[in-house]
Design a protein around this motif. Structure first.
Motif, PDB file in Angstrom:
ATOM      1  N   LEU A  26      48.581  24.757   5.043  1.00  0.00           N
ATOM      2  CA  LEU A  26      47.452  24.850   6.296  1.00  0.00           C
ATOM      3  C   LEU A  26      47.536  23.343   6.855  1.00  0.00           C
ATOM      4  O   LEU A  26      47.411  22.314   6.123  1.00  0.00           O
ATOM      5  CB  LEU A  26      46.002  24.960   5.671  1.00  0.00           C
ATOM      6  N   THR A  27      47.596  23.137   8.182  1.00  0.00           N
ATOM      7  CA  THR A  27      47.783  22.090   8.785  1.00  0.00           C
ATOM      8  C   THR A  27      46.548  21.835   9.794  1.00  0.00           C
ATOM      9  O   THR A  27      46.223  20.843  10.325  1.00  0.00           O
ATOM     10  CB  THR A  27      49.001  21.756   9.605  1.00  0.00           C
ATOM     11  N   SER A  28      46.134  23.029  10.328  1.00  0.00           N
ATOM     12  CA  SER A  28      45.094  23.225  11.614  1.00  0.00           C
ATOM     13  C   SER A  28      44.442  24.498  11.594  1.00  0.00           C
ATOM     14  O   SER A  28      44.943  25.403  11.033  1.00  0.00           O
ATOM     15  CB  SER A  28      45.739  22.856  12.660  1.00  0.00           C
ATOM     16  N   THR A  29      43.192  24.289  11.752  1.00  0.00           N
ATOM     17  CA  THR A  29      42.276  25.720  12.142  1.00  0.00           C
ATOM     18  C   THR A  29      41.598  25.726  13.315  1.00  0.00           C
ATOM     19  O   THR A  29      41.383  24.915  13.973  1.00  0.00           O
ATOM     20  CB  THR A  29      41.168  25.476  10.839  1.00  0.00           C
ATOM     21  N   VAL A  30      41.172  26.974  13.585  1.00  0.00           N
ATOM     22  CA  VAL A  30      40.332  27.205  14.731  1.00  0.00           C
ATOM     23  C   VAL A  30      39.033  27.843  14.025  1.00  0.00           C
ATOM     24  O   VAL A  30      39.122  29.115  13.537  1.00  0.00           O
ATOM     25  CB  VAL A  30      40.822  28.320  15.453  1.00  0.00           C
TER      26      VAL A  30
END
Length: 300
Positions: free
Chosen positions: A55-59
């Motif tokens: 996991l590198t980025s989320t919304v």
């Protein structure tokens, strides 16, 4: 980690029950969710890679019909490098919707506001999205350069299709694949309606929220696969995006089990297609940091 190995979770939630109670958690069956969930807790939960990607980025997505909650989410995005975009809420029916959006975007973290969402699934009006005041608000969303997350249940597809027809320039993303009735194993009508929505090129779809529509205790990958096959056929991988619906997915196995399922569903897809589902589509829709793609053979 290079952008080529990015993994974007395009749909998760956070809440602090000491700050903002969540009345929907009082519904039976939601007992495991009746505590606070932070982005730090997401980091602890999301430990399994998908196709070698961590996991590198989320919304982060709104839960409440509350502008103050949206302000909280923008502040979180401003302080937490994991959060790359916010899907917030504002009253689409307000004559001042344009001013509300301007205020949200002017505050700290406001640049992370990339879309709005309303809990249409709870609206009894079968034409809620066609109400003149709502449509006026959605045009303001479009004029502000934002997208719109479509949260409907499977019987509400007709109004989502009419929205796509009437506002072809408004970027739309269908949340949770329109909530197919997996537990009842009645997918024919859902499949037909979803394909109708997918014919509109401005629509994307989140591969999320499926396990909580299945039997929470007994679901298997084989239960999810018929929905995946329809999504892949209707949208193609370049219009699909992975989302966990964490922490709601805790009710049916959690982040890591869903991640393992998505990896199995992606078996047979090329590197380019895997990249689209796991990072590229969400990156483009929510204007995240661009990530390059790789070449390969198509999904089988």
């Amino acid at each position: 980690m290079s952008d080529a190995l990015a993994l974007v979770d395009a749909h998760h939630h956070v809440w602090n029950l000491d700050l903002r109670p969540q009345p929907w958690l009082d519904e039976p069956g939601h007992e495991p969710l009746r505590r606070s969930f932070s982005s730090r807790a997401l980091r602890s939960a999301a430990t399994r890679p998908i196709a070698g990607r961590r996991l590198t980025s989320t919304v982060v997505v709104q839960c409440m019909t509350s502008v103050p909650e949206t302000r909280d989410l923008l502040a979180l995005a401003d302080s937490d490098p994991l959060v790359g975009a916010v899907v917030g809420w504002a009253d689409l029916t307000s004559p001042a919707i344009g001013d509300i959006l301007d205020e949200l975007r002017a505050r700290p973290g406001g640049e992370y506001l990339r879309a709005l969402r309303h809990i249409v699934q709870d609206e009894s009006d079968p034409e809620w999205l066609q109400q003149p005041a709502v449509e006026r608000g959605l045009r303001a969303v479009q004029d502000s350069g934002l997208g719109y997350d479509v949260l409907i249940r499977s019987h509400q597809f007709p109004q989502a299709i009419r929205l796509a027809e009437r506002l072809p320039e408004l970027p739309l993303v269908l949340n949770h694949a329109g909530k197919p009735p997996l537990a009842r194993r009645e997918l024919t009508d859902w499949s037909q309606q979803l394909r109708g929505l997918a014919r509109h090129p401005q629509v994307r779809c989140k591969v999320s929220g499926l396990v909580t529509e299945a039997d929470h205790e007994k679901w298997t990958v084989d239960d999810i696969r018929p929905v995946w096959d329809v999504l892949l056929s209707a949208f193609g991988p370049d219009r699909l995006m992975f989302g966990s619906d964490w922490p709601v997915c805790v009710l049916a196995g959690g982040w890591n089990r869903w991640a393992a399922t998505v990896e199995e569903l992606l078996d047979g897809c090329s590197a380019t297609e895997i990249h689209a589902v796991l990072a590229g589509t969400a990156t483009a829709f929510y204007h995240l940091t661009p990530a390059p793609t790789k070449e390969g053979t198509p999904c089988s």
